[in-house]
Write a protein that holds these residues in place. Sequence first.
Motif, PDB file in Angstrom:
ATOM      1  N   VAL A 159     -11.342   1.099 -10.791  1.00 17.08           N
ATOM      2  CA  VAL A 159     -10.658   1.262  -9.509  1.00 17.08           C
ATOM      3  C   VAL A 159      -9.202   1.680  -9.753  1.00 17.08           C
ATOM      4  N   ALA A 160      -8.702   2.572  -8.927  1.00 22.33           N
ATOM      5  CA  ALA A 160      -7.292   2.957  -8.969  1.00 22.33           C
ATOM      6  C   ALA A 160      -6.610   2.450  -7.709  1.00 22.33           C
ATOM      7  N   VAL A 161      -5.455   1.830  -7.864  1.00 17.95           N
ATOM      8  CA  VAL A 161      -4.688   1.315  -6.735  1.00 17.95           C
ATOM      9  C   VAL A 161      -3.240   1.788  -6.876  1.00 17.95           C
ATOM     10  N   SER A 162      -2.763   2.517  -5.898  1.00 21.31           N
ATOM     11  CA  SER A 162      -1.372   2.978  -5.874  1.00 21.31           C
ATOM     12  C   SER A 162      -0.700   2.364  -4.647  1.00 21.31           C
ATOM     13  N   ILE A 163       0.387   1.637  -4.877  1.00 28.50           N
ATOM     14  CA  ILE A 163       0.986   0.808  -3.827  1.00 28.50           C
ATOM     15  C   ILE A 163       2.399   1.271  -3.485  1.00 28.50           C
ATOM     16  N   GLY A 164       2.617   1.545  -2.194  1.00 30.79           N
ATOM     17  CA  GLY A 164       3.961   1.802  -1.693  1.00 30.79           C
ATOM     18  C   GLY A 164       4.712   2.873  -2.449  1.00 30.79           C
ATOM     19  N   HIS A 165       5.835   2.490  -3.048  1.00 36.71           N
ATOM     20  CA  HIS A 165       6.690   3.447  -3.735  1.00 36.71           C
ATOM     21  C   HIS A 165       6.079   3.997  -5.018  1.00 36.71           C
ATOM     22  N   GLU A 166       4.928   3.482  -5.427  1.00 32.73           N
ATOM     23  CA  GLU A 166       4.220   4.076  -6.565  1.00 32.73           C
ATOM     24  C   GLU A 166       3.636   5.435  -6.190  1.00 32.73           C
ATOM     25  N   ASN A 167       3.449   5.676  -4.893  1.00 29.12           N
ATOM     26  CA  ASN A 167       2.960   6.975  -4.438  1.00 29.12           C
ATOM     27  C   ASN A 167       4.075   8.003  -4.575  1.00 29.12           C
ATOM     28  N   LEU A 168       3.776   9.104  -5.239  1.00 31.29           N
ATOM     29  CA  LEU A 168       4.813  10.099  -5.498  1.00 31.29           C
ATOM     30  C   LEU A 168       5.247  10.821  -4.238  1.00 31.29           C
ATOM     31  N   ASN A 169       4.380  10.885  -3.251  1.00 37.00           N
ATOM     32  CA  ASN A 169       4.739  11.525  -1.982  1.00 37.00           C
ATOM     33  C   ASN A 169       5.540  10.532  -1.147  1.00 37.00           C
ATOM     34  N   SER A 170       6.778  10.880  -0.832  1.00 33.38           N
ATOM     35  CA  SER A 170       7.666   9.949  -0.116  1.00 33.38           C
ATOM     36  C   SER A 170       7.122   9.576   1.257  1.00 33.38           C
ATOM     37  N   ALA A 171       6.302  10.441   1.861  1.00 31.72           N
ATOM     38  CA  ALA A 171       5.747  10.141   3.180  1.00 31.72           C
ATOM     39  C   ALA A 171       4.745   8.991   3.118  1.00 31.72           C
ATOM     40  N   LEU A 172       4.268   8.674   1.916  1.00 33.79           N
ATOM     41  CA  LEU A 172       3.247   7.633   1.756  1.00 33.79           C
ATOM     42  C   LEU A 172       3.812   6.365   1.122  1.00 33.79           C
ATOM     43  N   GLU A 173       5.132   6.181   1.179  1.00 36.07           N
ATOM     44  CA  GLU A 173       5.768   5.030   0.539  1.00 36.07           C
ATOM     45  C   GLU A 173       5.485   3.712   1.250  1.00 36.07           C
ATOM     46  N   LEU A 178      -5.450  15.515  -2.034  1.00 40.19           N
ATOM     47  CA  LEU A 178      -6.518  15.706  -3.008  1.00 40.19           C
ATOM     48  C   LEU A 178      -5.994  15.528  -4.428  1.00 40.19           C
ATOM     49  N   ARG A 179      -4.832  16.127  -4.703  1.00 38.32           N
ATOM     50  CA  ARG A 179      -4.245  15.999  -6.038  1.00 38.32           C
ATOM     51  C   ARG A 179      -3.822  14.562  -6.316  1.00 38.32           C
ATOM     52  N   LEU A 180      -3.264  13.912  -5.307  1.00 41.49           N
ATOM     53  CA  LEU A 180      -2.808  12.531  -5.477  1.00 41.49           C
ATOM     54  C   LEU A 180      -3.973  11.603  -5.799  1.00 41.49           C
ATOM     55  N   VAL A 181      -5.058  11.700  -5.041  1.00 39.47           N
ATOM     56  CA  VAL A 181      -6.227  10.847  -5.269  1.00 39.47           C
ATOM     57  C   VAL A 181      -6.878  11.167  -6.619  1.00 39.47           C
ATOM     58  N   GLY A 182      -6.951  12.453  -6.949  1.00 38.49           N
ATOM     59  CA  GLY A 182      -7.609  12.856  -8.185  1.00 38.49           C
ATOM     60  C   GLY A 182      -6.864  12.465  -9.441  1.00 38.49           C
ATOM     61  N   GLU A 183      -5.534  12.299  -9.347  1.00 39.82           N
ATOM     62  CA  GLU A 183      -4.735  12.006 -10.537  1.00 39.82           C
ATOM     63  C   GLU A 183      -4.514  10.517 -10.759  1.00 39.82           C
ATOM     64  N   LEU A 184      -4.997   9.661  -9.864  1.00 38.89           N
ATOM     65  CA  LEU A 184      -4.839   8.223 -10.055  1.00 38.89           C
ATOM     66  C   LEU A 184      -5.658   7.760 -11.261  1.00 38.89           C
ATOM     67  N   ASP A 185      -5.074   6.880 -12.055  1.00 37.13           N
ATOM     68  CA  ASP A 185      -5.764   6.351 -13.236  1.00 37.13           C
ATOM     69  C   ASP A 185      -6.632   5.156 -12.855  1.00 37.13           C
ATOM     70  N   LEU A 186      -7.895   5.203 -13.229  1.00 32.41           N
ATOM     71  CA  LEU A 186      -8.800   4.095 -12.957  1.00 32.41           C
ATOM     72  C   LEU A 186      -8.546   2.967 -13.957  1.00 32.41           C
ATOM     73  N   ASP A 187      -8.577   1.706 -13.478  1.00 27.70           N
ATOM     74  CA  ASP A 187      -8.369   0.566 -14.360  1.00 27.70           C
ATOM     75  C   ASP A 187      -9.697   0.131 -14.979  1.00 27.70           C
ATOM     76  N   GLU A 188      -9.684  -1.024 -15.665  1.00 30.76           N
ATOM     77  CA  GLU A 188     -10.889  -1.476 -16.350  1.00 30.76           C
ATOM     78  C   GLU A 188     -12.019  -1.799 -15.378  1.00 30.76           C
ATOM     79  N   ARG A 189     -11.688  -2.004 -14.103  1.00 32.86           N
ATOM     80  CA  ARG A 189     -12.712  -2.238 -13.091  1.00 32.86           C
ATOM     81  C   ARG A 189     -13.257  -0.944 -12.515  1.00 32.86           C
TER      82      ARG A 189
END
Length: 323
Positions: free
Chosen positions: A260-274, A247-258
């Motif tokens: 939309v927020a996209v977090s890819i691989g190692h950009e995810n702070l939780n290592s389990a989601l790399e 919940l915190r991870l999804v809520g803290e993503l920054d939305l772009d000009e579209r």
Amino acid sequence: MGDYVATHEPVGSKRLVERYQFGVSAATIRNDMAVLEEAELIAAPHTSSGRVPTDKGYRVFVDQLADVRPLTTAQRRAIAQFMEGSLEPEELLTRSVRTLAQLTGTVAIGHLPSLLDAHIHRIELVSLSVRRVLVVLITDTGRVEQRIVDLERDTGDEEFLALRDLVNERLVGKRLEDAADELRELHDGDDFGGVADRVLQSLGQQVFANRDDKLIIAGAANLALTEHDFSSIFPVLEAIEEQVVLLRLVGELDLDERGVAVSIGHENLNSALEETSILATGYTPDGEARVGILGPTRMDYQRNIAAVRAVARYLSRSFDTPS
């Protein structure tokens, strides 16, 4: 990029020459791929194999998407049909998340914010019998909470109406976070011979039941269909179960000009989601309430972004105005 997403097979220069007929030799393609590899946009998973996109490569691709692949007419119709009808917001979000999971073949996530900042739009007391009443709390965000309350004595319609008018007079327009104090004052000044006691107690429970944000998840089984995209699927499943973290991870993503927020691989702070990517967008005017998906980094970003945005648009129509 498209070949790898479609086939999950590393892409080599020979296949590119044969499939796309660029008019250049395989050697030229190999030189170009070497440049991309040096820039860390692609990598070879094994010696002498073809190349696959890296997290950095996916990021460049997503950032440079000029167009989002539109949904088909059938997909748009499916969303509309699945979400039609008059639904309470939580049920609507649940349907939306299930639809999104089906459309994308990923894990879909819906965020239902705490109601403490919402304001009371209306309170209804519906007499079901002389000793039973339905207590309905409606907020300015369209959320509807209702409970059936059993009373200790027979109560007539006039008494119900008088109590309804009183609680609406005192509570309508109040933030839910402030409503608890008003409810305590009403309870202390109960002039209804104890009838208001259980009604006010129910309203208090409805307020406090919505203190926490909720996360709705669907499609976890879809991960099994893409298990080969992960070195191990179990850390991903465990991370999904940790709803507070997600919940915190999804809520803290920054939305772009579209939007939309996209977090890819190692950009995810939780290592389990790399080894995953997360796509999300807001469906309320302030963008704080989010809906999105989680899946392997090897996903169809164009189609999935379109699906997330389409579902969010349907959601926003119901959350903009109260029921």
